[in-house]
Motif scaffolding. Structure first.
Motif, PDB file in Angstrom:
ATOM      1  N   GLY A  95       0.791  -1.246  -0.018  1.00 36.48           N
ATOM      2  CA  GLY A  95       0.021   0.059  -0.010  1.00 36.48           C
ATOM      3  C   GLY A  95       1.159   1.232  -0.068  1.00 36.48           C
ATOM      4  N   GLY A  96       0.282   2.263  -0.392  1.00 36.20           N
ATOM      5  CA  GLY A  96       0.952   3.605  -0.589  1.00 36.20           C
ATOM      6  C   GLY A  96       1.257   4.234   0.570  1.00 36.20           C
ATOM      7  N   LYS A  97       0.638   4.039   1.746  1.00 35.16           N
ATOM      8  CA  LYS A  97       0.687   4.592   2.909  1.00 35.16           C
ATOM      9  C   LYS A  97       2.065   3.916   3.487  1.00 35.16           C
ATOM     10  N   GLY A 120      -2.295  18.751   3.844  1.00 33.03           N
ATOM     11  CA  GLY A 120      -1.781  17.588   3.144  1.00 33.03           C
ATOM     12  C   GLY A 120      -2.141  16.328   3.726  1.00 33.03           C
ATOM     13  N   TYR A 121      -1.772  15.268   3.221  1.00 35.04           N
ATOM     14  CA  TYR A 121      -2.385  13.827   3.632  1.00 35.04           C
ATOM     15  C   TYR A 121      -1.357  13.620   4.810  1.00 35.04           C
ATOM     16  N   PRO A 122      -2.187  13.352   5.942  1.00 28.25           N
ATOM     17  CA  PRO A 122      -1.557  13.084   7.267  1.00 28.25           C
ATOM     18  C   PRO A 122      -0.348  12.111   7.621  1.00 28.25           C
ATOM     19  N   ASP A 123      -0.486  11.151   6.801  1.00 32.01           N
ATOM     20  CA  ASP A 123       0.487  10.038   6.701  1.00 32.01           C
ATOM     21  C   ASP A 123       1.889  10.663   6.550  1.00 32.01           C
ATOM     22  N   TYR A 124       2.143  11.925   5.865  1.00 31.06           N
ATOM     23  CA  TYR A 124       3.484  12.179   5.655  1.00 31.06           C
ATOM     24  C   TYR A 124       4.020  12.710   7.112  1.00 31.06           C
ATOM     25  N   TRP A 125       3.368  13.127   7.798  1.00 30.36           N
ATOM     26  CA  TRP A 125       3.700  13.632   8.995  1.00 30.36           C
ATOM     27  C   TRP A 125       4.104  12.677  10.102  1.00 30.36           C
ATOM     28  N   LEU A 166       5.024  15.552  -2.317  1.00 30.68           N
ATOM     29  CA  LEU A 166       3.789  16.387  -3.171  1.00 30.68           C
ATOM     30  C   LEU A 166       3.066  15.213  -3.592  1.00 30.68           C
ATOM     31  N   ASN A 167       1.918  15.681  -3.984  1.00 30.76           N
ATOM     32  CA  ASN A 167       0.583  14.985  -4.326  1.00 30.76           C
ATOM     33  C   ASN A 167      -0.409  15.424  -5.233  1.00 30.76           C
ATOM     34  N   TYR A 168      -0.252  15.126  -6.339  1.00 31.75           N
ATOM     35  CA  TYR A 168      -1.029  15.524  -7.513  1.00 31.75           C
ATOM     36  C   TYR A 168      -1.837  14.403  -8.446  1.00 31.75           C
ATOM     37  N   ASN A 170      -4.342  16.253  -5.987  1.00 33.36           N
ATOM     38  CA  ASN A 170      -4.214  16.402  -4.568  1.00 33.36           C
ATOM     39  C   ASN A 170      -5.452  16.111  -3.573  1.00 33.36           C
ATOM     40  N   ASN A 171      -4.955  15.591  -2.620  1.00 34.67           N
ATOM     41  CA  ASN A 171      -5.947  15.166  -1.457  1.00 34.67           C
ATOM     42  C   ASN A 171      -5.128  16.520  -0.310  1.00 34.67           C
ATOM     43  N   PRO A 172      -5.990  17.085   0.037  1.00 37.02           N
ATOM     44  CA  PRO A 172      -7.230  17.288  -0.037  1.00 37.02           C
ATOM     45  C   PRO A 172      -7.961  18.151  -1.046  1.00 37.02           C
ATOM     46  N   HIS A 198       6.856  11.959  -5.075  1.00 36.19           N
ATOM     47  CA  HIS A 198       5.516  12.416  -5.445  1.00 36.19           C
ATOM     48  C   HIS A 198       4.426  11.246  -5.210  1.00 36.19           C
ATOM     49  N   ASP A 199       3.393  11.575  -4.466  1.00 34.92           N
ATOM     50  CA  ASP A 199       2.562  10.736  -3.872  1.00 34.92           C
ATOM     51  C   ASP A 199       1.309  10.627  -5.141  1.00 34.92           C
ATOM     52  N   PHE A 200       1.401   9.605  -5.754  1.00 33.60           N
ATOM     53  CA  PHE A 200       0.508   9.605  -7.170  1.00 33.60           C
ATOM     54  C   PHE A 200      -0.692   8.728  -7.009  1.00 33.60           C
ATOM     55  N   ALA A 201      -1.506   8.994  -5.708  1.00 29.31           N
ATOM     56  CA  ALA A 201      -2.486   8.066  -5.279  1.00 29.31           C
ATOM     57  C   ALA A 201      -3.683   8.241  -6.215  1.00 29.31           C
ATOM     58  N   TYR A 202      -3.923   9.295  -6.442  1.00 32.19           N
ATOM     59  CA  TYR A 202      -5.306   9.699  -7.565  1.00 32.19           C
ATOM     60  C   TYR A 202      -4.642   9.674  -8.929  1.00 32.19           C
ATOM     61  N   ALA A 203      -3.784   9.222  -9.250  1.00 36.11           N
ATOM     62  CA  ALA A 203      -2.835   9.089 -10.726  1.00 36.11           C
ATOM     63  C   ALA A 203      -3.989   9.141 -11.657  1.00 36.11           C
ATOM     64  N   LEU A 231      -2.570   0.796  -6.037  1.00 36.44           N
ATOM     65  CA  LEU A 231      -3.727   0.437  -6.709  1.00 36.44           C
ATOM     66  C   LEU A 231      -5.035   0.649  -6.206  1.00 36.44           C
ATOM     67  N   SER A 232      -5.099   1.117  -4.868  1.00 36.97           N
ATOM     68  CA  SER A 232      -6.345   1.573  -3.979  1.00 36.97           C
ATOM     69  C   SER A 232      -7.402   2.142  -4.697  1.00 36.97           C
ATOM     70  N   LYS A 233      -7.117   3.245  -5.552  1.00 34.91           N
ATOM     71  CA  LYS A 233      -8.067   4.116  -5.928  1.00 34.91           C
ATOM     72  C   LYS A 233      -8.461   3.843  -7.468  1.00 34.91           C
ATOM     73  N   THR A 234      -7.375   3.769  -8.139  1.00 31.23           N
ATOM     74  CA  THR A 234      -7.381   3.296  -9.698  1.00 31.23           C
ATOM     75  C   THR A 234      -8.037   2.122  -9.884  1.00 31.23           C
ATOM     76  N   TRP A 240      -6.618  -4.280  -0.422  1.00 34.63           N
ATOM     77  CA  TRP A 240      -5.833  -5.316  -0.816  1.00 34.63           C
ATOM     78  C   TRP A 240      -4.459  -5.002  -0.491  1.00 34.63           C
ATOM     79  N   ARG A 241      -4.115  -3.538  -0.228  1.00 35.83           N
ATOM     80  CA  ARG A 241      -2.949  -3.246   0.253  1.00 35.83           C
ATOM     81  C   ARG A 241      -1.892  -3.324  -0.635  1.00 35.83           C
ATOM     82  N   VAL A 242      -1.875  -2.776  -1.910  1.00 30.33           N
ATOM     83  CA  VAL A 242      -0.829  -3.056  -2.886  1.00 30.33           C
ATOM     84  C   VAL A 242      -0.565  -1.803  -3.561  1.00 30.33           C
TER      85      VAL A 242
HETATM   86  C1  LIG Z   1      -2.835  11.208  -0.694  1.00 28.30           C
HETATM   87  C2  LIG Z   1      -3.019   9.745  -0.224  1.00 28.30           C
HETATM   88  N1  LIG Z   1      -1.877   9.201  -0.495  1.00 28.30           N
HETATM   89  C3  LIG Z   1      -1.714   7.946  -0.064  1.00 28.30           C
HETATM   90  C4  LIG Z   1      -2.690   7.182   0.185  1.00 28.30           C
HETATM   91  C5  LIG Z   1      -2.787   5.649   0.731  1.00 28.30           C
HETATM   92  O1  LIG Z   1      -3.090   4.895  -0.173  1.00 28.30           O
HETATM   93  P1  LIG Z   1      -3.022   3.284  -0.004  1.00 28.30           P
HETATM   94  O2  LIG Z   1      -2.139   3.202   1.456  1.00 28.30           O
HETATM   95  O3  LIG Z   1      -4.296   2.727   0.242  1.00 28.30           O
HETATM   96  O4  LIG Z   1      -2.367   2.762  -0.973  1.00 28.30           O
HETATM   97  C6  LIG Z   1      -4.069   7.766   0.262  1.00 28.30           C
HETATM   98  C7  LIG Z   1      -5.342   6.962   0.781  1.00 28.30           C
HETATM   99  O5  LIG Z   1      -6.431   7.711   1.047  1.00 28.30           O
HETATM  100  C8  LIG Z   1      -3.993   9.131  -0.073  1.00 28.30           C
HETATM  101  O6  LIG Z   1      -5.291   9.871   0.129  1.00 28.30           O
END
Ligand SMILES: Cc1ncc(COP(=O)(O)O)c(C=O)c1O
Length: 383
Positions: A95-97, A120-125, A166-168, A170-172, A198-203, A231-234, A240-242
């Protein structure tokens, strides 16, 4: 150290929404980012077949199956025209996280500086705190199209920074990056010796026919960083955590090295299903994006009719809405929950520059979004 981890802000939100539901209210939850549609059948079927194969009952190779890394390279070449060496430039992630937290442990020592988008996405912190590194926030404002302004970063922070998130799309904020912005990013990163993540979660989720850009399409990007693709969003595979990281071979090697000590890669059947997702038919992705776009249009169109001045997101499945006069992001989110039973995420949960906004997820049906608009209309906030 665990005590110093940032509070999971959104856990409280989930709790309040659950309380309202338990009290018998019909709650419309637009506060989270969990895709609401199932994983496409052909991917589930690939998992089912692979789960029955005894080869997948053994330990997989430490760094993942070659066929998956080759599928990733094929996917990047097909989608973005980016050529990758599967064994040196691809790392398989849980998973991306996980990758976002790991990469900080790989690259930063205690006291090192990381640049993060705010909001930004809190997991960076979280990753930065675990590494005992220091965070320098880059404001994302409407005036800058929610892109960081490198010219306004404190020179001491720019000089000290070793990593930048970076994340585009972008969430949020729902903003998308431009070629020019990514070119400036490579330049800034080269100048200051910064690794760009570059976090490409919403690619996959770009609107009006525009495919969001990969950072790796920018000349020089591979010298300066990596991209993390989930692969979570696409493919609606959040459970599935991949995911995978692609780009700079030395950063990829660090991720693989750290993971050698933590995992023996993902369940082989999940890897098989992921390869099927990347290499198989992509009509499911197009349908997914069309669905989010229809929802976006209903929400944004409906809110504009109420007189609420809102921008439509260019990508991601979030709308970033300015709160009306007299409210904070929290008090407005509270109002919507208490009076309309609509859950939205207060912008402050994404950082100080998120104040003044709420984030609405397009992760409910068109009917539910229309119902949310109707309930908000009933509050008569914009007359
Ligand atoms: C900006 C951003 N990055 C990463 C993720 C992590 O996704 P995952 O851990 O499901 O791959 C999310 C999930 O909500 C997200 O919004």
């Amino acid at each position: 150290m665990l005590q110093s981890l940032p509070k999971q802000f959104f856990a409280a939100l989930v709790g309040r929404a659950a309380l309202a539901s338990a009290a018998g209210h019909d709650v419309i939850n637009l506060g989270q980012g969990n895709p609401d549609m199932p994983t496409p059948d052909h991917i589930v079927e690939a998992l089912q077949a692979a789960a029955a194969n005894p080869l997948n009952h053994k330990y997989p190779p430490f760094r993942g199956h070659s066929y998956l890394k080759e599928a990733v390279a094929g996917f990047y070449e097909r989608e973005y025209g980016v050529v990758l060496e599967p064994e040196r430039e691809v790392a398989i992630l849980f998973g991306g996280k996980t990758g976002l937290v790991e990469v900080v442990q790989c690259l930063l020592n205690p006291g090192d500086t990381a640049l993060v988008p705010d909001p930004g996405y809190p997991d960076y912190w979280s990753g930065i705190e675990l590494a005992r590194a220091v965070m320098e926030r880059m404001p994302l404002t409407a005036a800058n199209g929610f892109l960081p302004d490198y010219g306004s970063i404190r020179p001491e922070a720019a000089a000290a920074a070793k990593l930048m998130f970076l994340n585009y799309p972008n969430n949020p904020t729902g903003a998308v990056a431009t070629e020019e912005f990514f070119r400036k990013t490579v330049q800034f990163a080269e100048e200051h010796g910064i690794c760009v993540v570059h976090d490409f979660a919403y690619a996959a989720i770009g609107y009006e026919g525009r495919q969001p850009l990969s950072y790796l399409q920018t000349p020089g990007a591979k010298d300066t960083g990596i991209e993390i693709y989930t692969l979570s969003k696409t493919y609606n595979m959040a459970g599935w955590r991949v995911a995978f990281a692609v780009g700079n071979p030395s950063v990829i090697e660090s991720l693989n090295l750290l993971q050698d000590h933590m995992y023996v890669s993902l369940f082989g059947a999940v890897q098989k299903a992921a390869a099927t997702a990347l290499s198989g038919p992509q009509t499911c992705v197009q349908e997914n994006v069309a669905r989010y776009e229809a929802r976006r249009n209903i929400l944004i169109g409906g809110l504009r009719e109420l007189g609420w001045k809102v921008e439509a997101p260019g990508g991601s499945f979030f709308a970033w809405l300015p709160v009306p006069e007299g409210y904070t992001s929290q008090s407005f989110a509270d109002l919507l929950l208490d009076e309309a039973k609509v859950v939205v995420a207060p912008g402050i949960g994404f950082g100080a520059y998120g104040e003044g906004y709420v984030r609405v997820g397009l992760v409910s049906s068109e009917d539910r979004l229309a119902e949310a608009v109707k309930r908000i209309a009933g509050l008569k906030l914009f007359v």
